[in-house]
Design a protein around this motif. Sequence first.
Motif, mmCIF file in Angstrom:
data_model
loop_
_atom_site.group_PDB
_atom_site.id
_atom_site.type_symbol
_atom_site.label_atom_id
_atom_site.label_comp_id
_atom_site.label_asym_id
_atom_site.label_seq_id
_atom_site.Cartn_x
_atom_site.Cartn_y
_atom_site.Cartn_z
ATOM 1 N N ASP A 53 -71.366 55.189 149.991
ATOM 2 C CA ASP A 53 -70.367 54.622 150.903
ATOM 3 C C ASP A 53 -70.558 53.134 151.139
ATOM 4 O O ASP A 53 -69.658 52.472 151.656
ATOM 5 C CB ASP A 53 -70.403 55.353 152.252
ATOM 6 N N GLN A 54 -71.715 52.588 150.777
ATOM 7 C CA GLN A 54 -71.994 51.158 150.944
ATOM 8 C C GLN A 54 -71.745 50.394 149.639
ATOM 9 O O GLN A 54 -72.327 49.341 149.399
ATOM 10 C CB GLN A 54 -73.449 50.956 151.400
ATOM 11 N N MET A 55 -70.872 50.941 148.805
ATOM 12 C CA MET A 55 -70.561 50.368 147.496
ATOM 13 C C MET A 55 -70.107 48.915 147.623
ATOM 14 O O MET A 55 -69.218 48.606 148.418
ATOM 15 C CB MET A 55 -69.452 51.204 146.851
ATOM 16 N N PRO A 56 -70.732 48.002 146.863
ATOM 17 C CA PRO A 56 -70.258 46.616 146.871
ATOM 18 C C PRO A 56 -68.883 46.527 146.207
ATOM 19 O O PRO A 56 -68.492 47.418 145.451
ATOM 20 C CB PRO A 56 -71.315 45.867 146.053
ATOM 21 N N VAL A 57 -68.154 45.460 146.480
ATOM 22 C CA VAL A 57 -66.856 45.238 145.846
ATOM 23 C C VAL A 57 -67.102 44.989 144.362
ATOM 24 O O VAL A 57 -67.980 44.206 143.992
ATOM 25 C CB VAL A 57 -66.134 44.030 146.483
ATOM 26 N N LEU A 58 -66.331 45.649 143.506
ATOM 27 C CA LEU A 58 -66.487 45.508 142.064
ATOM 28 C C LEU A 58 -65.109 45.413 141.425
ATOM 29 O O LEU A 58 -64.235 46.236 141.694
ATOM 30 C CB LEU A 58 -67.229 46.728 141.495
ATOM 31 N N TYR A 59 -64.912 44.389 140.593
ATOM 32 C CA TYR A 59 -63.689 44.292 139.799
ATOM 33 C C TYR A 59 -63.984 43.497 138.538
ATOM 34 O O TYR A 59 -65.028 42.858 138.426
ATOM 35 C CB TYR A 59 -62.529 43.683 140.596
ATOM 36 N N ALA A 60 -63.061 43.547 137.575
ATOM 37 C CA ALA A 60 -63.286 42.912 136.278
ATOM 38 C C ALA A 60 -62.152 41.959 135.930
ATOM 39 O O ALA A 60 -61.016 42.147 136.346
ATOM 40 C CB ALA A 60 -63.404 43.977 135.196
ATOM 41 N N LEU A 61 -62.513 40.956 135.140
ATOM 42 C CA LEU A 61 -61.557 39.986 134.603
ATOM 43 C C LEU A 61 -61.747 39.948 133.088
ATOM 44 O O LEU A 61 -62.882 39.867 132.619
ATOM 45 C CB LEU A 61 -61.831 38.595 135.181
ATOM 46 N N PRO A 62 -60.667 39.992 132.316
ATOM 47 C CA PRO A 62 -60.843 39.955 130.858
ATOM 48 C C PRO A 62 -61.324 38.590 130.389
ATOM 49 O O PRO A 62 -60.955 37.564 130.944
ATOM 50 C CB PRO A 62 -59.439 40.255 130.327
ATOM 51 N N ILE A 63 -62.161 38.607 129.373
ATOM 52 C CA ILE A 63 -62.550 37.374 128.696
ATOM 53 C C ILE A 63 -61.660 37.276 127.466
ATOM 54 O O ILE A 63 -61.737 38.116 126.563
ATOM 55 C CB ILE A 63 -64.040 37.387 128.296
ATOM 56 N N VAL A 64 -60.802 36.280 127.445
ATOM 57 C CA VAL A 64 -59.843 36.129 126.359
ATOM 58 C C VAL A 64 -60.463 35.400 125.178
ATOM 59 O O VAL A 64 -60.300 35.806 124.034
ATOM 60 C CB VAL A 64 -58.574 35.402 126.861
ATOM 61 N N TYR A 65 -61.179 34.332 125.440
ATOM 62 C CA TYR A 65 -61.834 33.562 124.388
ATOM 63 C C TYR A 65 -63.303 33.392 124.723
ATOM 64 O O TYR A 65 -63.663 33.205 125.881
ATOM 65 C CB TYR A 65 -61.205 32.168 124.247
ATOM 66 N N MET A 66 -64.136 33.432 123.672
ATOM 67 C CA MET A 66 -65.567 33.247 123.864
ATOM 68 C C MET A 66 -66.158 32.738 122.556
ATOM 69 O O MET A 66 -65.695 33.130 121.473
ATOM 70 C CB MET A 66 -66.222 34.575 124.263
#
Length: 105
Positions: free
Chosen positions: A77-90
């Motif tokens: 229940d104490q889960m940190p906020v988690l989200y993702a962003l795509p890496i388009v170029y690397m």
Amino acid sequence: MMAIHIICADQTEAKKIVHLLIGERLIWNATVMESTGYTRKRGPGKINETQQVLITAKTKSLLFQPINHRLRETYGDQMPVLYALPIVYMDPEQADQLLQRTLKT
């Protein structure tokens, strides 16, 4: 590939999360930054200000669910906020390193 953002309460917690995820090869690397978060409170003109820590890490897109599961298992229940962003170029050499140094999918 993707960049994940994990927002937690303090540096100690951030360090534990980074060590957990790198140790299990779920992320390649991480950057930890202290920041200030703002949210709107109920009522006109009321804004809540909180100190938080942002972890930014690079990983494979297919590892998002295992990362989410591992954090949910650890923090419940104490889960940190988690989200993702795509890496388009690397950079191709760095992309190869990411693929080699993370869990095989």
